[in-house]
Motif scaffolding. Sequence first.
Motif, PDB file in Angstrom:
ATOM      1  N   TYR A   1       0.830  -1.192   0.000  1.00 49.84           N
ATOM      2  CA  TYR A   1       0.000   0.000   0.000  1.00 49.84           C
ATOM      3  C   TYR A   1       0.868   1.247   0.000  1.00 49.84           C
ATOM      4  N   GLY A   2       0.572   2.179  -0.898  1.00 49.33           N
ATOM      5  CA  GLY A   2       1.309   3.436  -0.979  1.00 49.33           C
ATOM      6  C   GLY A   2       0.878   4.411   0.102  1.00 49.33           C
ATOM      7  N   ILE A   3       1.832   5.156   0.611  1.00 49.42           N
ATOM      8  CA  ILE A   3       1.553   6.186   1.615  1.00 49.42           C
ATOM      9  C   ILE A   3       1.181   7.475   0.882  1.00 49.42           C
ATOM     10  N   ILE A   4       0.051   8.063   1.245  1.00 52.87           N
ATOM     11  CA  ILE A   4      -0.437   9.283   0.609  1.00 52.87           C
ATOM     12  C   ILE A   4       0.199  10.514   1.237  1.00 52.87           C
ATOM     13  N   ASP A   5       0.230  10.568   2.561  1.00 53.39           N
ATOM     14  CA  ASP A   5       0.759  11.728   3.276  1.00 53.39           C
ATOM     15  C   ASP A   5       2.121  11.376   3.869  1.00 53.39           C
ATOM     16  N   LEU A   6       3.170  11.619   3.097  1.00 55.24           N
ATOM     17  CA  LEU A   6       4.520  11.248   3.522  1.00 55.24           C
ATOM     18  C   LEU A   6       4.977  12.001   4.765  1.00 55.24           C
ATOM     19  N   GLU A   7       4.466  13.198   4.967  1.00 56.90           N
ATOM     20  CA  GLU A   7       4.879  14.025   6.106  1.00 56.90           C
ATOM     21  C   GLU A   7       4.281  13.534   7.426  1.00 56.90           C
TER      22      GLU A   7
ATOM     23  N   ASP B   1      -5.548  -0.761   8.661  1.00 60.03           N
ATOM     24  CA  ASP B   1      -6.869  -0.127   8.695  1.00 60.03           C
ATOM     25  C   ASP B   1      -6.807   1.249   9.355  1.00 60.03           C
ATOM     26  N   ALA B   2      -6.037   1.382  10.441  1.00 54.70           N
ATOM     27  CA  ALA B   2      -5.908   2.667  11.128  1.00 54.70           C
ATOM     28  C   ALA B   2      -5.263   3.700  10.209  1.00 54.70           C
ATOM     29  N   LEU B   3      -4.256   3.300   9.458  1.00 49.66           N
ATOM     30  CA  LEU B   3      -3.611   4.213   8.514  1.00 49.66           C
ATOM     31  C   LEU B   3      -4.570   4.621   7.405  1.00 49.66           C
ATOM     32  N   ALA B   4      -5.380   3.674   6.937  1.00 44.65           N
ATOM     33  CA  ALA B   4      -6.359   3.981   5.884  1.00 44.65           C
ATOM     34  C   ALA B   4      -7.437   4.925   6.406  1.00 44.65           C
ATOM     35  N   ARG B   5      -7.964   4.646   7.600  1.00 48.82           N
ATOM     36  CA  ARG B   5      -8.984   5.521   8.196  1.00 48.82           C
ATOM     37  C   ARG B   5      -8.443   6.932   8.413  1.00 48.82           C
TER      38      ARG B   5
ATOM     39  N   GLY C   1      -6.493   8.433   6.489  1.00 44.62           N
ATOM     40  CA  GLY C   1      -6.223   9.046   5.193  1.00 44.62           C
ATOM     41  C   GLY C   1      -4.757   9.054   4.812  1.00 44.62           C
ATOM     42  N   LEU C   2      -3.978   8.110   5.358  1.00 45.57           N
ATOM     43  CA  LEU C   2      -2.537   8.101   5.129  1.00 45.57           C
ATOM     44  C   LEU C   2      -2.066   7.112   4.085  1.00 45.57           C
ATOM     45  N   LEU C   3      -2.892   6.127   3.754  1.00 43.93           N
ATOM     46  CA  LEU C   3      -2.471   5.176   2.737  1.00 43.93           C
ATOM     47  C   LEU C   3      -3.615   4.844   1.813  1.00 43.93           C
ATOM     48  N   ASP C   4      -3.239   4.374   0.647  1.00 44.87           N
ATOM     49  CA  ASP C   4      -4.196   4.032  -0.390  1.00 44.87           C
ATOM     50  C   ASP C   4      -4.201   2.514  -0.557  1.00 44.87           C
ATOM     51  N   ARG C   5      -5.352   1.898  -0.271  1.00 39.44           N
ATOM     52  CA  ARG C   5      -5.459   0.438  -0.403  1.00 39.44           C
ATOM     53  C   ARG C   5      -5.923   0.001  -1.783  1.00 39.44           C
TER      54      ARG C   5
END
Length: 159
Positions: A16-22, A111-115, A117-121
């Motif tokens: 899964y790619g990370i959307i918010d790298l910061e 799931d916590a990272l997805a909720r 908004g930090l990763l794209d599943r």
Amino acid sequence: MSENSSAFSRRRSSRYGIIDLEATQVTIIVAGEGEDQRHEGILADLSSNGVRVALGVCLEKDVPVQFHLSVPSVGLEFSCLAHPRWFQPRDAESWWVGCELTEVITDEMIDALARGGLLDRRRDPRYPVSYPAIVKWELGDKPLDVELVNYSKGGICVL
């Protein structure tokens, strides 16, 4: 075959790619004689058993390091040993480093990272459209007028 594509062919779980790298903080600790070396990095993507990190140094292949991930916005802290498996230049000053983890990043953490908004599943790109359609749900008794909003290889979104 490059080390990177070789690693890809052996992948055991979804990445899964990370959307918010910061929003993520990665620290790699390399045990040294006398004093440990700490390297701060950027998490680019992850799976249940591996990560791809941007670092300012190239690590030694297969020499265990301590991996620490902190994501304050979702209250996630995760640490384990990691084994650097492949390297690729990122730019003139940093490297992509692929590490295999000795402990699993659980579905709950993903799931916590997805909720947050930090990763794209998503595995496939989603294409926006605006198209009228009629659907009949399996358990519904009549067709409904809807608008197709977007679609991908794996599904559609309707209003």
